[in-house]
Write a protein that holds these residues in place. Sequence first.
Motif, PDB file in Angstrom:
ATOM      1  N   PHE A 434       0.949  -1.136   0.056  1.00 38.68           N
ATOM      2  CA  PHE A 434       0.142   0.046  -0.048  1.00 38.68           C
ATOM      3  C   PHE A 434       0.934   1.215  -0.034  1.00 38.68           C
ATOM      4  CE2 PHE A 434      -4.017   1.958   2.259  1.00 38.68           C
ATOM      5  CZ  PHE A 434      -4.121   2.817   1.242  1.00 38.68           C
ATOM      6  N   ALA A 435       1.071   1.663  -1.312  1.00 39.50           N
ATOM      7  CA  ALA A 435       1.962   2.961  -1.328  1.00 39.50           C
ATOM      8  C   ALA A 435       1.422   4.137  -0.248  1.00 39.50           C
ATOM      9  CB  ALA A 435       2.311   3.302  -2.832  1.00 39.50           C
ATOM     10  N   MET A 436       0.475   4.531  -0.428  1.00 38.11           N
ATOM     11  CA  MET A 436       0.052   5.669   0.278  1.00 38.11           C
ATOM     12  C   MET A 436       0.396   5.616   1.954  1.00 38.11           C
ATOM     13  SD  MET A 436      -0.935   7.754  -2.009  1.00 38.11           S
ATOM     14  CE  MET A 436      -1.256   8.901  -0.695  1.00 38.11           C
ATOM     15  N   ALA A 437       0.155   4.305   2.251  1.00 33.38           N
ATOM     16  CA  ALA A 437       0.578   4.135   3.797  1.00 33.38           C
ATOM     17  C   ALA A 437       1.836   4.297   4.146  1.00 33.38           C
ATOM     18  CB  ALA A 437       0.050   2.835   4.250  1.00 33.38           C
ATOM     19  N   HIS A 438       2.783   3.929   3.224  1.00 36.22           N
ATOM     20  CA  HIS A 438       4.148   4.285   3.338  1.00 36.22           C
ATOM     21  C   HIS A 438       4.578   5.661   3.200  1.00 36.22           C
ATOM     22  CE1 HIS A 438       5.505   0.039   3.452  1.00 36.22           C
ATOM     23  NE2 HIS A 438       4.834  -0.315   2.499  1.00 36.22           N
ATOM     24  N   LEU A 439       3.954   6.222   2.150  1.00 35.23           N
ATOM     25  CA  LEU A 439       4.134   7.645   2.073  1.00 35.23           C
ATOM     26  C   LEU A 439       3.684   8.652   3.318  1.00 35.23           C
ATOM     27  CD1 LEU A 439       5.029  10.226   0.145  1.00 35.23           C
ATOM     28  CD2 LEU A 439       2.814  10.095  -0.953  1.00 35.23           C
ATOM     29  N   HIS A 440       2.630   8.280   3.781  1.00 32.52           N
ATOM     30  CA  HIS A 440       2.041   9.049   4.774  1.00 32.52           C
ATOM     31  C   HIS A 440       3.021   8.756   6.185  1.00 32.52           C
ATOM     32  CE1 HIS A 440      -0.932   9.989   8.058  1.00 32.52           C
ATOM     33  NE2 HIS A 440      -0.722  11.013   7.638  1.00 32.52           N
ATOM     34  N   LEU A 441       3.300   7.646   6.279  1.00 34.63           N
ATOM     35  CA  LEU A 441       4.167   7.355   7.384  1.00 34.63           C
ATOM     36  C   LEU A 441       5.412   7.789   7.322  1.00 34.63           C
ATOM     37  CD1 LEU A 441       4.632   5.686  10.037  1.00 34.63           C
ATOM     38  CD2 LEU A 441       5.404   3.629   8.531  1.00 34.63           C
ATOM     39  N   GLY A 442       6.150   8.034   6.086  1.00 32.49           N
ATOM     40  CA  GLY A 442       7.327   8.643   5.936  1.00 32.49           C
ATOM     41  C   GLY A 442       7.075  10.237   6.415  1.00 32.49           C
ATOM     42  N   ARG A 443       6.046  10.808   5.624  1.00 30.96           N
ATOM     43  CA  ARG A 443       5.949  12.187   6.194  1.00 30.96           C
ATOM     44  C   ARG A 443       5.760  12.269   7.615  1.00 30.96           C
ATOM     45  NH1 ARG A 443       4.499  15.926   2.394  1.00 30.96           N
ATOM     46  NH2 ARG A 443       2.908  16.723   4.199  1.00 30.96           N
ATOM     47  N   LEU A 444       5.129  11.602   8.418  1.00 26.22           N
ATOM     48  CA  LEU A 444       4.841  11.708   9.796  1.00 26.22           C
ATOM     49  C   LEU A 444       6.127  11.482  10.503  1.00 26.22           C
ATOM     50  CD1 LEU A 444       1.729   9.404  10.644  1.00 26.22           C
ATOM     51  CD2 LEU A 444       2.141  11.871  11.169  1.00 26.22           C
ATOM     52  N   ARG A 445       6.977  10.562  10.214  1.00 24.91           N
ATOM     53  CA  ARG A 445       8.057  10.300  10.728  1.00 24.91           C
ATOM     54  C   ARG A 445       8.955  11.417  10.491  1.00 24.91           C
ATOM     55  NH1 ARG A 445       9.148   3.741   9.262  1.00 24.91           N
ATOM     56  NH2 ARG A 445       8.515   2.969  11.247  1.00 24.91           N
ATOM     57  N   ARG A 446       8.935  11.958   9.360  1.00 19.93           N
ATOM     58  CA  ARG A 446       9.859  13.320   9.346  1.00 19.93           C
ATOM     59  C   ARG A 446       9.447  14.511  10.110  1.00 19.93           C
ATOM     60  NH1 ARG A 446       9.298  17.422   4.412  1.00 19.93           N
ATOM     61  NH2 ARG A 446      10.703  18.912   4.861  1.00 19.93           N
ATOM     62  N   ARG A 447       8.236  14.619  10.396  1.00 23.80           N
ATOM     63  CA  ARG A 447       7.589  15.547  11.388  1.00 23.80           C
ATOM     64  C   ARG A 447       8.126  15.148  12.813  1.00 23.80           C
ATOM     65  NH1 ARG A 447       1.582  16.425  11.095  1.00 23.80           N
ATOM     66  NH2 ARG A 447       2.022  18.269  12.272  1.00 23.80           N
ATOM     67  N   LEU A 448       8.273  14.010  13.125  1.00 23.51           N
ATOM     68  CA  LEU A 448       8.654  13.441  14.342  1.00 23.51           C
ATOM     69  C   LEU A 448      10.140  13.592  14.411  1.00 23.51           C
ATOM     70  CD1 LEU A 448       5.857  10.753  14.878  1.00 23.51           C
ATOM     71  CD2 LEU A 448       6.100  13.002  15.959  1.00 23.51           C
ATOM     72  N   ASP A 449      10.990  14.103  13.777  1.00 20.03           N
ATOM     73  CA  ASP A 449      12.226  14.217  13.578  1.00 20.03           C
ATOM     74  C   ASP A 449      13.302  12.564  13.626  1.00 20.03           C
ATOM     75  OD1 ASP A 449      12.442  16.766  13.576  1.00 20.03           O
ATOM     76  OD2 ASP A 449      12.125  16.951  15.613  1.00 20.03           O
ATOM     77  N   ASP A 450      12.306  11.931  13.102  1.00 18.32           N
ATOM     78  CA  ASP A 450      12.943  10.332  12.909  1.00 18.32           C
ATOM     79  C   ASP A 450      13.490  10.297  11.337  1.00 18.32           C
ATOM     80  OD1 ASP A 450      13.529   7.830  12.387  1.00 18.32           O
ATOM     81  OD2 ASP A 450      11.602   6.775  13.006  1.00 18.32           O
ATOM     82  N   VAL A 451      14.424  10.812  11.059  1.00 16.54           N
ATOM     83  CA  VAL A 451      14.799  11.065   9.865  1.00 16.54           C
ATOM     84  C   VAL A 451      15.156   9.886   8.915  1.00 16.54           C
ATOM     85  CG1 VAL A 451      16.777  12.205   8.063  1.00 16.54           C
ATOM     86  CG2 VAL A 451      15.832  13.632  10.156  1.00 16.54           C
ATOM     87  N   ASP A 452      15.927   8.775   9.643  1.00 16.46           N
ATOM     88  CA  ASP A 452      16.144   7.644   9.025  1.00 16.46           C
ATOM     89  C   ASP A 452      14.870   6.675   8.904  1.00 16.46           C
ATOM     90  OD1 ASP A 452      18.864   7.944   9.325  1.00 16.46           O
ATOM     91  OD2 ASP A 452      19.292   7.306  11.255  1.00 16.46           O
ATOM     92  N   GLY A 453      14.166   6.711   9.877  1.00 18.31           N
ATOM     93  CA  GLY A 453      12.884   5.997   9.562  1.00 18.31           C
ATOM     94  C   GLY A 453      12.050   6.673   8.565  1.00 18.31           C
ATOM     95  N   ALA A 454      11.882   8.248   8.059  1.00 11.16           N
ATOM     96  CA  ALA A 454      11.298   8.624   7.431  1.00 11.16           C
ATOM     97  C   ALA A 454      11.823   8.291   5.981  1.00 11.16           C
ATOM     98  CB  ALA A 454      11.327  10.182   7.272  1.00 11.16           C
ATOM     99  N   ARG A 455      13.238   8.317   6.009  1.00 16.03           N
ATOM    100  CA  ARG A 455      13.789   7.967   4.724  1.00 16.03           C
ATOM    101  C   ARG A 455      13.454   6.407   4.160  1.00 16.03           C
ATOM    102  NH1 ARG A 455      18.973   8.496   6.345  1.00 16.03           N
ATOM    103  NH2 ARG A 455      18.696  10.800   5.871  1.00 16.03           N
ATOM    104  N   ALA A 456      13.445   5.547   4.998  1.00 16.60           N
ATOM    105  CA  ALA A 456      13.094   4.144   4.693  1.00 16.60           C
ATOM    106  C   ALA A 456      11.771   4.144   4.227  1.00 16.60           C
ATOM    107  CB  ALA A 456      13.464   3.307   6.252  1.00 16.60           C
ATOM    108  N   SER A 457      10.852   4.760   4.859  1.00 18.47           N
ATOM    109  CA  SER A 457       9.440   4.541   4.551  1.00 18.47           C
ATOM    110  C   SER A 457       9.279   5.139   3.170  1.00 18.47           C
ATOM    111  CB  SER A 457       8.256   5.431   5.451  1.00 18.47           C
ATOM    112  OG  SER A 457       8.527   4.551   6.660  1.00 18.47           O
ATOM    113  N   LEU A 458      10.008   6.423   2.984  1.00 20.84           N
ATOM    114  CA  LEU A 458       9.705   7.252   1.681  1.00 20.84           C
ATOM    115  C   LEU A 458      10.412   6.427   0.523  1.00 20.84           C
ATOM    116  CD1 LEU A 458      10.401  10.648   3.171  1.00 20.84           C
ATOM    117  CD2 LEU A 458       8.172  10.006   2.037  1.00 20.84           C
TER     118      LEU A 458
END
Length: 500
Positions: A434-458
């Motif tokens: 489900f691409a949209m869930a990965h994209l939204h999770l990546g944006r959320l992680r970026r807002r929460l300053d989890d850059v590594d997690g955001a990068r993996a999700s995106l």
Amino acid sequence: MRAVVSSGDTERFRGLVRSWLGLEHDDTRLGNLAGVLQDRLRATGSPDLDAYARFAGSGDELRLLAERLTVGETFFFRNPDHFRALAEHVLPTSIRRNAANRRLRLLSLGCATGEEPHSIAILLREQFPELEHWEVELVGVDVNRASLARARAGRYGAWALRATPAEQLARWFTVEGRDHVLDARVRRMVTFVEHNLAAPAAAWWFGRWDVVMCRNVLMYFTPALAAELVARLRQSLWPDGYLFLGHAETVRDRAEGFRLCHTHDTFYYQATDAGGGAASWPPPLAPEPATAGGTGGMPSWFDEIERASRRIEALASDHRDRAQAPASVGAHAGPTAYARARALFEQERVDEALAALDGDPTLGDDRDALLLRAVLCTNRGRLVEAETACARLLARGVPEAGAHYLMALCRETAGDPAAAVEHDRAAIADDAGFAMAHLHLGRLRRRLDDVDGARASLRQALHLLEVDDVHRIALFGGGFRRDALVALCRRELAACGDLR
């Protein structure tokens, strides 16, 4: 005696409308087409379609048909993201470019009753006082003569002003009974022209325009006519001039001579020298202007979707993608009400789409109807209702990736990012593709300053966006097409330091 319209008559009428006006009607709109034909047969006294076709060669009858077969509903400052892009990037750039000749030309196609060009005129008067001594040409074009008469009168009801800030309402409108009358200084800035865009180009096409607004126009036309119109638009724009389309429209497959721009959380186009050979798609994005607040101040994904809430594409993809979509989605839902709700949403009539679902008690807890209701409510900002519909789906104890994803949007907007993250993870657990869930999770992680997690999700989102089901992207993409979501994902990755 009232003529009887058969299915064969309706199909022939569809072809005639296509040839006369360039308007395309899919199967979901055949009922409306039959009703229009019935009314016009009666009004003109034509005994059958053949007689009507001979009569309808006149300009007046074609004008009446165009009025009946297109939706003219609009309002001031519709799609505020477009107006922000105009005010803060497009117009300043155009003004600098034209400083030597002190001339600015703007065109509004399909202007209906004039809200769009009048909104632009207000914007010019308020934010660009230096244009007082310029030659400013602002032209509104529509096929509907009655709409143009209303536009010239500048009298509007409260509904047309529902998105207008109170200070602008007080500054530029005078209340007369139930009407709000637009200031004559604004009205004088706009020239209105009657023209059928399916007809050969008129004299005003020739020359060069700095900005063309052609929002929610191409969607009515056949692919051939839309391609012709895009080519005409490119020829009519200055090199580096700007084109705004509706959020559901694109110049994709006709992209030569245009560069895709993305600023102010919206997409638009800039003309380029076409040169030789086809342009790549998507072209490079224009840089996003810097904003205060850094990563912590970035808009939520729900903000992105809310800005797209009235976009027709939310439940429809382009013609090429439609051919790949399942022939029947949600076939076990109440077909009439469900199909009607789908069609209404495609026409930006979200409240009516919800009413269509409400009007059929047989839908009950049907899975597809509940999911559509959740999408409609999310896009309308009715988050409690959206969460209620999602909860009913999730209570069944079966995988519901879409419901979890919508819950994540609602929880993020409610200020509960931890719950939003959990729902995104649950959506991915139900469907890892489900691409949209990965994209939204990546944006959320970026807002929460989890850059590594955001990068993996995106990164995962970027891969999946290329292959995810077209129908699901259209349904959950918040009005963005696949290529726009890919571009957005790349921009998010760049913000996380991933420049590949």
